[in-house]
Each structure stands twice: as C-alpha cells, then as structure tokens.
Enzyme design. Sequence first.
Site, short mmCIF file in Angstrom:
data_model
loop_
_atom_site.label_atom_id
_atom_site.label_comp_id
_atom_site.label_asym_id
_atom_site.label_seq_id
_atom_site.Cartn_x
_atom_site.Cartn_y
_atom_site.Cartn_z
N ASP A 1 0.82 -1.21 0.00
CA ASP A 1 0.00 0.00 0.00
C ASP A 1 0.86 1.26 0.00
O ASP A 1 0.56 2.26 0.66
CB ASP A 1 -0.96 0.03 1.20
CG ASP A 1 -2.01 1.12 1.04
OD1 ASP A 1 -2.58 1.24 -0.05
OD2 ASP A 1 -2.24 1.87 2.01
N ASP B 1 1.19 3.49 -2.36
CA ASP B 1 0.70 4.12 -3.57
C ASP B 1 1.25 5.53 -3.75
O ASP B 1 1.71 6.16 -2.81
CB ASP B 1 -0.82 4.15 -3.61
CG ASP B 1 -1.44 4.64 -2.31
OD1 ASP B 1 -0.83 4.46 -1.25
OD2 ASP B 1 -2.55 5.19 -2.37
#
Length: 576
Positions: free
Chosen positions: A347, A349
Amino acid sequence: MLSLPRLSRHAVPLLFLAFTASAALGAEEIQGGATTPGAPMSSALRPVTQAQLDAAGSNGNDWLHSNGSYVQTRYYPAAQINTKNVAKLRPAFIFQTAVMESMETAPIVVNGVMFLTTSYNHVYAIDAVTGKEFWHYKHKMGPITTFCCGPNNRGVAISGDRLYMGTLDAKLVALDAKTGKLLWETQIADPELGYSETMAPVVIDDKILIGTNGGEYGIRGFVKAFSASDGKLLWTFYTIPEKGHEGVWATKDATGRDMKRDIAAEKKMLADKGGDFYKKLGGGVWMAPAVDRANKLVIFVVGNPSPDLYGAIRPGDNLYTDSLVAIDLNTGAYKWHSQYIAHDVWDLDAVSPPILVDVRDEKGQMIPGVIHGGKTGHVYVHDRRDGRLIRYSQAMIPQENMWTLPTPQGARMLPGANGGVEWSPMAFNPKMRLAYAANLHQPMTYQVEDVPYPGGKLWLGGAFKTIPSEQQWGKLSAVNIDSGKVAWDYKTEQPLIGGVLATAGGLVFTGEGNGLFKAFDAANGKMLWQFQCGAGVNSPPVSYTVGGKQYIAVAAGGNTQLDFKRGNSIFVFAVQ
C-alpha cells in the site's frame, strides 16, 4: 458501519473507515442540499477567466487553484510576510464551520472572497479579510456513500462564476459562486461499488478534470473530463487498462531494489485466471492533476492496486497503479507512464500531487521536468517529455527490510503504509531549487490474508498495523531536486500529514496533528514562528493579498486517518 473483526486495536485508522450515509451522517445532512444565505456577496467578486487561471502562479493577490497553479508548486510570489517579520503573525480572524470533523481543504481566494469546504461536502463563501459569511451550501448526500480515510473534501475549483466540487456519493456539482445555488450535478461513478470523491477538481478550457477514490474497494480507477457548462462526460482515461495491465513483469522498483516477486507463479496465475479482474484492480487518483499547458498534458499519480496486500489474485505489474501518468488534455489518450512499484503489496501508492518544474538532467542541462514525493520517502525527478526517471532523492525517512513480503503472521517493513509522503502536497521554491515535503514515520507490520472480492466493500487482503512499542514521528524535509540531497530536516513529535506552502518571503509553512501551525526559514529550516490552533492542522496552507495586506490561511480540523484532534475552523493570519 462496516465491521472489521480481524484488525487489532493497534491497526492504523487509514482505510478502516467505510460508511453508508445513514450510518455516517445525521438526519440534518441527509435531508440537506440547501444553500443558506448570509451577508450580501462582496461587489468585488468577478468571474475568473481562463487567462487568470493560466497566470495564477504569478498572481500575488489571489489563490485560484487548490495547489496554487496548474503546475502545483504551492509557491506564493508575494513577500510582505517574510523571515524578518513572520514572528509578528497574529490571527486576523477565525472562521468556525458547522462541521466538527477532519479538515483537509485548501481554500481558494478570489478578489477578497474565500471559498472553503468541510467534511461531508459543505461549502462556505466568506470575506477573506473579516470572516463574514456570504453563504453556506450543504450537499444532499445520496443513500449510499463508501469512502476511505474520513469524510473529507480537499477543495473546490473555480472558473467563470461557477464553483465545482466532487462529493462523497461520487457526484460532481456546480454552484453559483455569488449565491451558492446548485446549478447542476452529475453522477461520476457508482458509490455502491466503492467509488467516492474527496479530491479538489481542476478546471481548464471548460473541462473539469477529476479522478476517484476507491482503491481499497475493488474499483477500476480513472480520470474523467466533464463539460464545465453542463456536466456532460467528455472523456475517460482508465488507470487500469483492459489489456496490458500485466506490464513488463518488473522485478525491481524505480530505485533498482529487488521486490522479491515470484514471476513464474504470477505468470501461471495469469494463464489460469484470465477473465476480467482488471475491472476490480484499484488505481484510484486521490489528488489534483497538474497540467502542462504548452504540451496539452494532464499529469497525475495513481494509487495502489486492489486488494492492497493480497497480490496473488492480481498477477502482473498492475499498470498503471503506483505510477506517474501523462495523458492528452483534449482526448484523455495515453502519452507515457513511469511506475514506482510494480505489483505493490505494501500500500505504498503514489498520492502526493506532482509538481511541474524545470529540472537538471544527468548532464546538468535544464529540461522540462516533473517531481513527486513518494510514500517510499524519496522525491522522484522525471523528464516531463517522456516520464523517464532522472534521479531520486536521499531517503527522507527510515527504510528497513525493503521489500519484505507480507505474511499471515505479519512482517515488519519500513516505511509503513502511510509513507513517507502521504497525500500531503509538497511545495517548491524556484529560487532555492528546494522541494519541501511533509513526511511520516510509522513502523508497521504487514499481514496478508486470502480474501475474495466482497462486492464494493473494504478489500485490503489483510491488514497493516502500527507497532505500539515503536515511536512514531514526522519530518519536514527540504530536498535539492538537482542533486537529490536533503538540504535540511525538521523533526516533529507526530507524523506529518496535510501539506506545505512556500512563499517568496523565504518562508515554509506546515501544520501538525498537535495543533501547532509553524513557519520555517526556507533556506535552513530554522523554526521562526508557531501558533496553537487547538485542533490538528492537517490541511494545506494558502496565502493571498487583499487591500495590499498579505494573509496566510489554514484549516484546523484534525485528521481521521491518523486520529488527530478534530476541529471546525479556518485560521487566517496577518502581521500585526
């Protein structure tokens, strides 16, 4: 409210907040949608032209975009407030909204009128000198809202005499700037499938550009362009291509480190799987895109794949997740991309808005560039013409055990899932050649779990959890983009999230979750001024000038994502 029994009480609040409107909102909000008038609108307010929007970066009066300009430097060119007098900053006024919840808004200011937003899609028009309220709009929320990380809104866009806002129930609305009257609304996507809007849109050439949230819910990400006059869809660019999303089977990240992928297993899974999993592969676009006016490019960053941590069911590089992407302004056609992390299972991103500046290439020549602050803790420097990565900065925060794969028991890897640089916008001082980034340090463990698609509900494929025994903190870092070296650091007691402002007065402003709003010397990082706002200052500051007097404004409403103290106020400061 969605139940998540598998998460411990130490799990980070990020991504664990999914609501329906009936659960999250009181009756007043559900039945809202009205505009409440206040004092008569200022006669100074005039329609904003495209020429004004194009020249916003050199405008020493207004703040016309959420990030200051189309190139998003968040650099204000006025110097009335400077290193010599910033210690005399005092509140000019404090405006309290009706919503006591996290605030991530970046107000815009036009001819002395400020437009700001709150959680749950309220919009206020106020006098930017006195705080007098002109009108207050409350969006009428639909029956379903599904959103991650709090019910936030990061601001409106303006063009002509209209304001534009994305909503938690995945609508785009147009308001009359003078009266707050709703002119039209259009549905962007289906909130029941996990789509929502918190980003500030961008308006250019009568097009409204907006992305989408939902990377934690199995959506298919996009950037869309709508007509500013009537809200009709003009084009769509999907951040997950129907074909080619497997990419080049990259084994290393953008910095050349091995990501420990089992390519053979992934290719077998793809051959066996086939199908249309690309429709649920995530790739939300959280923050406002930059616009290269001369080359008619829209440049933005794309979030994580879905599910976040369980990568076995999404073989391949998962393009264009975790990437910097450029598309054609007029058609939405793909131009280029650069992926930071292929097949992301941490995660990490890309969310902080890109900044368009000239940069030095490997030969020392100035070329058109684009920079981005990553969750990895690096500032990445790219060639704007083709997306090629030129360099990346020294790590601004600790990096440990990269890229250790998540396990069912939980594996420790730094940085944690919040970053590095989260959604917080960076600022750039063109004279000093320094980018300023708000960083987090939150040690975490990553736990993977085989979870099938839950149909528009939260879909992490596991959990990431903070480690109670390890200290969390933040760091404001100044990075020389021509060398990649960190020029200075300022460490904070709590993780930093919210954003940065730089000014021609040689100053850098940012806020903290403990309520402190601070000003620093942009050259050396010395803290020059601070003010206690009483709630978390977790929003991007802005600056503007009215009647020859410069002001600094910031929202203090706290943060859901990191659970900082809530508030409901905009603080506006001037030298007294």
